[in-house]
Design an enzyme around this catalytic site. Structure first.
Site, PDB file in Angstrom:
ATOM      1  N   SER A 162      38.964  44.421  51.059  1.00  0.00           N
ATOM      2  CA  SER A 162      40.372  44.124  50.772  1.00  0.00           C
ATOM      3  C   SER A 162      41.339  45.210  51.224  1.00  0.00           C
ATOM      4  CB  SER A 162      40.576  43.849  49.287  1.00  0.00           C
ATOM      5  OG  SER A 162      40.465  45.034  48.542  1.00  0.00           O
ATOM      6  N   LYS A 180      43.801  49.279  45.396  1.00  0.00           N
ATOM      7  CA  LYS A 180      44.889  48.498  46.019  1.00  0.00           C
ATOM      8  C   LYS A 180      46.074  49.424  46.291  1.00  0.00           C
ATOM      9  CE  LYS A 180      42.700  44.594  45.317  1.00  0.00           C
ATOM     10  NZ  LYS A 180      41.941  44.001  46.388  1.00  0.00           N
TER      11      LYS A 180
END
Length: 192
Positions: free
Chosen positions: A40, A81
């Site tokens: 990701s 993230k």
């Protein structure tokens, strides 16, 4: 003789406990090593990269826009993230352009990778278009993975509570040939 062995054993146990306490305090105050799981954050970070994560920056202030952070998900997993939206922000993407509070924002960490795609790298969306509030409330942030086409992030699971943040990703330790001191400033060119 038995008394001497007993005293040495007790002394050794005290030193081991002292060492463990020091390590616990160090981890609590300063940070730890975290492994990236999944794709990701590609191309900035790859699966199995190892990061030094520090708690210290967020003792002093809240996360800043575009920091790379580690936080605990609701099921207890560590996620890595990038912070996009802060409390009080409105967020939308249109034609692959990020708008925060209706102002176009550059994302230099994505420029080179975006130029390699014909279709938009980040799909259009507006925070709040799924029935949520349209302004990020106090105590929360909005996060995205840099691999916008293959990331479970705030578009899926919603806002991240500030108190779930484990720390700021500072340094990529491994692989050693891709050592980076400030992960939040890594650009695609530095990952090749």
């Amino acid at each position: 003789m038995t008394k001497l062995i007993f005293q040495e054993t007790i002394s050794l146990i005290k030193w081991v406990l002292f060492f463990l306490c020091i390590m616990f305090i160090f981890r609590l105050l300063f940070g730890y090593v975290c492994e990236v799981n999944g794709a990701s954050m590609n191309p900035t970070l790859a699966d199995e990269d190892r990061l030094i994560v520090s708690r210290v920056p967020y003792y002093l202030h809240n996360p800043e826009r575009f920091d790379v952070i580690v936080f605990k998900s609701q099921d207890g997993r560590d996620f890595v993230k990038r912070v996009i939206g802060l409390p009080g922000d409105t967020i939308r993407y249109e034609n692959d352009q990020l708008y925060i509070n209706e102002q176009a924002m550059d994302e230099p960490f994505l420029e080179k990778i975006k130029s390699q795609f014909r279709e938009p790298f980040t799909s259009d969306f507006v925070f709040g278009d799924k029935g949520n509030e349209s302004i990020i409330p106090e105590g929360y942030i909005f996060v995205l993975g840099d691999n916008r086409q293959n990331s479970m992030d705030s578009r899926e699971f919603g806002l991240v509570p500030l108190d779930s943040i484990q720390g700021k990703a500072l340094t990529r330790l491994a692989p050693f040939d891709k050592l980076v001191w400030n992960v939040s400033e890594v650009t695609y060119a530095e990952t090749e």
